[in-house]
Design a protein around this motif. Sequence first.
Motif, PDB file in Angstrom:
ATOM      1  N   VAL A  27       0.183  -1.520  -0.350  1.00  0.00           N
ATOM      2  CA  VAL A  27       0.157  -0.301   0.047  1.00  0.00           C
ATOM      3  C   VAL A  27       0.873   1.210  -0.018  1.00  0.00           C
ATOM      4  N   TRP A  28       0.699   2.002  -0.971  1.00  0.00           N
ATOM      5  CA  TRP A  28       1.159   3.326  -1.305  1.00  0.00           C
ATOM      6  C   TRP A  28       3.013   3.296  -0.879  1.00  0.00           C
ATOM      7  N   GLY A  29       3.357   2.581  -1.039  1.00  0.00           N
ATOM      8  CA  GLY A  29       4.564   2.025  -1.902  1.00  0.00           C
ATOM      9  C   GLY A  29       6.011   1.181  -0.259  1.00  0.00           C
ATOM     10  N   GLY A  30       4.589   0.789   0.317  1.00  0.00           N
ATOM     11  CA  GLY A  30       4.987  -0.147   1.804  1.00  0.00           C
ATOM     12  C   GLY A  30       4.917   0.664   3.093  1.00  0.00           C
ATOM     13  N   CYS A  31       3.846   1.123   2.717  1.00  0.00           N
ATOM     14  CA  CYS A  31       3.404   2.173   3.961  1.00  0.00           C
ATOM     15  C   CYS A  31       2.676   0.212   4.739  1.00  0.00           C
ATOM     16  N   TRP A  32       1.833  -0.356   5.168  1.00  0.00           N
ATOM     17  CA  TRP A  32       1.065  -0.993   5.916  1.00  0.00           C
ATOM     18  C   TRP A  32       0.350  -0.319   6.612  1.00  0.00           C
ATOM     19  N   CYS A  33      -0.345   0.818   6.248  1.00  0.00           N
ATOM     20  CA  CYS A  33      -1.508   1.492   7.489  1.00  0.00           C
ATOM     21  C   CYS A  33      -0.685   1.928   8.747  1.00  0.00           C
ATOM     22  N   VAL A  34       0.816   2.436   8.412  1.00  0.00           N
ATOM     23  CA  VAL A  34       1.188   2.971   9.793  1.00  0.00           C
ATOM     24  C   VAL A  34       1.407   3.921   9.283  1.00  0.00           C
ATOM     25  N   GLY A  35       1.815   4.733   8.401  1.00  0.00           N
ATOM     26  CA  GLY A  35       1.682   6.595   8.541  1.00  0.00           C
ATOM     27  C   GLY A  35       1.120   7.225   8.990  1.00  0.00           C
ATOM     28  N   PHE A  36       0.062   7.070  10.087  1.00  0.00           N
ATOM     29  CA  PHE A  36      -0.623   7.984  10.607  1.00  0.00           C
ATOM     30  C   PHE A  36      -0.274   8.166  11.670  1.00  0.00           C
ATOM     31  N   HIS A  37       0.247   6.293  12.260  1.00  0.00           N
ATOM     32  CA  HIS A  37       0.563   6.474  13.619  1.00  0.00           C
ATOM     33  C   HIS A  37       1.950   6.947  13.945  1.00  0.00           C
ATOM     34  N   LEU A  38       3.136   6.626  13.203  1.00  0.00           N
ATOM     35  CA  LEU A  38       4.342   7.448  13.170  1.00  0.00           C
ATOM     36  C   LEU A  38       5.074   8.083  12.160  1.00  0.00           C
ATOM     37  N   LYS A  39       6.630   8.475  12.229  1.00  0.00           N
ATOM     38  CA  LYS A  39       6.768   9.168  10.863  1.00  0.00           C
ATOM     39  C   LYS A  39       7.855   7.899   9.973  1.00  0.00           C
ATOM     40  N   LEU A  40       7.175   8.000   8.537  1.00  0.00           N
ATOM     41  CA  LEU A  40       7.508   6.559   7.649  1.00  0.00           C
ATOM     42  C   LEU A  40       9.079   7.420   7.100  1.00  0.00           C
ATOM     43  N   ARG A 149     -13.308  18.406  -9.744  1.00  0.00           N
ATOM     44  CA  ARG A 149     -12.416  18.330 -10.290  1.00  0.00           C
ATOM     45  C   ARG A 149     -12.596  16.779  -9.886  1.00  0.00           C
ATOM     46  N   LYS A 150     -10.875  16.527 -11.166  1.00  0.00           N
ATOM     47  CA  LYS A 150     -10.963  14.996 -10.908  1.00  0.00           C
ATOM     48  C   LYS A 150     -10.017  14.865 -10.634  1.00  0.00           C
ATOM     49  N   VAL A 151      -9.644  13.493  -9.797  1.00  0.00           N
ATOM     50  CA  VAL A 151      -8.908  13.675  -8.550  1.00  0.00           C
ATOM     51  C   VAL A 151      -8.305  11.775  -8.742  1.00  0.00           C
ATOM     52  N   SER A 152      -6.870  11.399  -9.012  1.00  0.00           N
ATOM     53  CA  SER A 152      -6.603  10.779  -8.449  1.00  0.00           C
ATOM     54  C   SER A 152      -6.694   9.930  -7.239  1.00  0.00           C
ATOM     55  N   GLY A 153      -6.760   8.611  -7.353  1.00  0.00           N
ATOM     56  CA  GLY A 153      -7.578   7.586  -6.525  1.00  0.00           C
ATOM     57  C   GLY A 153      -5.718   7.766  -5.067  1.00  0.00           C
ATOM     58  N   SER A 154      -5.170   7.853  -5.616  1.00  0.00           N
ATOM     59  CA  SER A 154      -3.204   8.440  -4.804  1.00  0.00           C
ATOM     60  C   SER A 154      -3.654   9.037  -3.577  1.00  0.00           C
ATOM     61  N   PHE A 155      -4.694  10.411  -4.435  1.00  0.00           N
ATOM     62  CA  PHE A 155      -4.752  11.876  -3.404  1.00  0.00           C
ATOM     63  C   PHE A 155      -6.377  11.197  -2.008  1.00  0.00           C
ATOM     64  N   LEU A 156      -7.040  10.175  -2.636  1.00  0.00           N
ATOM     65  CA  LEU A 156      -8.121  10.119  -2.153  1.00  0.00           C
ATOM     66  C   LEU A 156      -8.343   9.440  -0.115  1.00  0.00           C
ATOM     67  N   HIS A 157      -6.642   9.087  -0.355  1.00  0.00           N
ATOM     68  CA  HIS A 157      -6.664   8.643   1.292  1.00  0.00           C
ATOM     69  C   HIS A 157      -6.820   8.825   2.186  1.00  0.00           C
ATOM     70  N   THR A 158      -7.203  10.118   2.525  1.00  0.00           N
ATOM     71  CA  THR A 158      -8.083  10.288   3.672  1.00  0.00           C
ATOM     72  C   THR A 158      -9.080  11.007   3.092  1.00  0.00           C
ATOM     73  N   GLY A 159      -9.943  10.201   2.040  1.00  0.00           N
ATOM     74  CA  GLY A 159     -11.588   9.688   1.679  1.00  0.00           C
ATOM     75  C   GLY A 159     -11.563  10.868   0.957  1.00  0.00           C
ATOM     76  N   PRO A 160     -12.901  10.282   0.541  1.00  0.00           N
ATOM     77  CA  PRO A 160     -13.923  12.120  -0.131  1.00  0.00           C
ATOM     78  C   PRO A 160     -14.519  12.547   0.894  1.00  0.00           C
ATOM     79  N   MET A 161     -14.341  13.883   0.785  1.00  0.00           N
ATOM     80  CA  MET A 161     -15.869  14.658   1.703  1.00  0.00           C
ATOM     81  C   MET A 161     -17.299  14.168   0.781  1.00  0.00           C
ATOM     82  N   ALA A 162     -17.760  13.768  -0.057  1.00  0.00           N
ATOM     83  CA  ALA A 162     -19.217  13.087  -0.528  1.00  0.00           C
ATOM     84  C   ALA A 162     -19.644  12.128   0.606  1.00  0.00           C
ATOM     85  N   ALA A 163     -18.245  10.924   0.646  1.00  0.00           N
ATOM     86  CA  ALA A 163     -18.621  10.114   1.337  1.00  0.00           C
ATOM     87  C   ALA A 163     -18.972  10.303   3.191  1.00  0.00           C
ATOM     88  N   PHE A 164     -18.142  11.561   3.418  1.00  0.00           N
ATOM     89  CA  PHE A 164     -17.997  11.638   5.159  1.00  0.00           C
ATOM     90  C   PHE A 164     -19.853  12.857   5.070  1.00  0.00           C
TER      91      PHE A 164
END
Length: 189
Positions: A27-40, A149-164
Motif C-alpha cells: 500500500v502506497w509503496g510499503g506504508c502498511w497503514c502505519v503512516g499516521f501512527h509514526l513518521k515513515l 475536479r478529477k482526483v487521482s485515487g492516491s490523493f483520496l487516501h484520507t477519503g472523499p468529502m462526499a462520503a463524510f
Amino acid sequence: MIELSVRPLDAATWPAFAALVEANNGVWGGCWCVGFHLKLKGRTAAENRAEKERRAHDGTTHNALVFDGDECVGWCQFGTPDELPEIKSKRLYDKGLTTLPDWRITCFFTGKGHRGRGVANAALAGALDQIAQYGGGVVEGYPEETDDRKVSGSFLHTGPMAAFELHGFERTRPISPHRWVVTRTVSPS
C-alpha cells in the motif's frame, strides 16, 4: 451487488488484512497503514509490516476492515489522536486547533478490482459503528474535496468529502486548498 461485512482489525483478521496489503505492494509503496501512527521517513516496508502486525495483536491500531465473503477488500483506519498523531497538513491543522477530538479517521484503502463498489462507504460506516462501541465522542476526518475536479485515487487516501457528508460530518475548517477538517459526534452504543 456484493455483500459486504465489516470486522475490526485484530489478531484473527490480521491474515486477511495482510493478504490485501501484500497484493497491493504494501500500500502506497510499503506504508502498511502505519503512516499516521509514526513518521515513515527512513523506515522499510518490512519494519512497517512488523509495526502494524504488533499493533493489530496488542490492540493499538483500529481499522474497520471490509470483507466480501472471507476476502478483505478494503478498510478505514481510525483511532485516538495519541494513536494517530501524524495527520496530513499538520501545520495548518495545529494553527486552527482549539480542542482535540476523541477520534480521528485518517485513511482509507480499497484493493484493486474492488473500487467503485461501495467499499469506502461501508468502511466509514463500520468505523463509526466501532467508535460507538468504544463509547463514541467527537470524530474528525480530513477528506479531500473532489466536487469540481478529477482526483487521482492516491490523493483520496484520507477519503472523499462526499462520503463524510453522507455520514453526517460537517465541514469545520480548511487545512489545504482541497482538504478539510470535518467533524461529527457519535453517540455510544
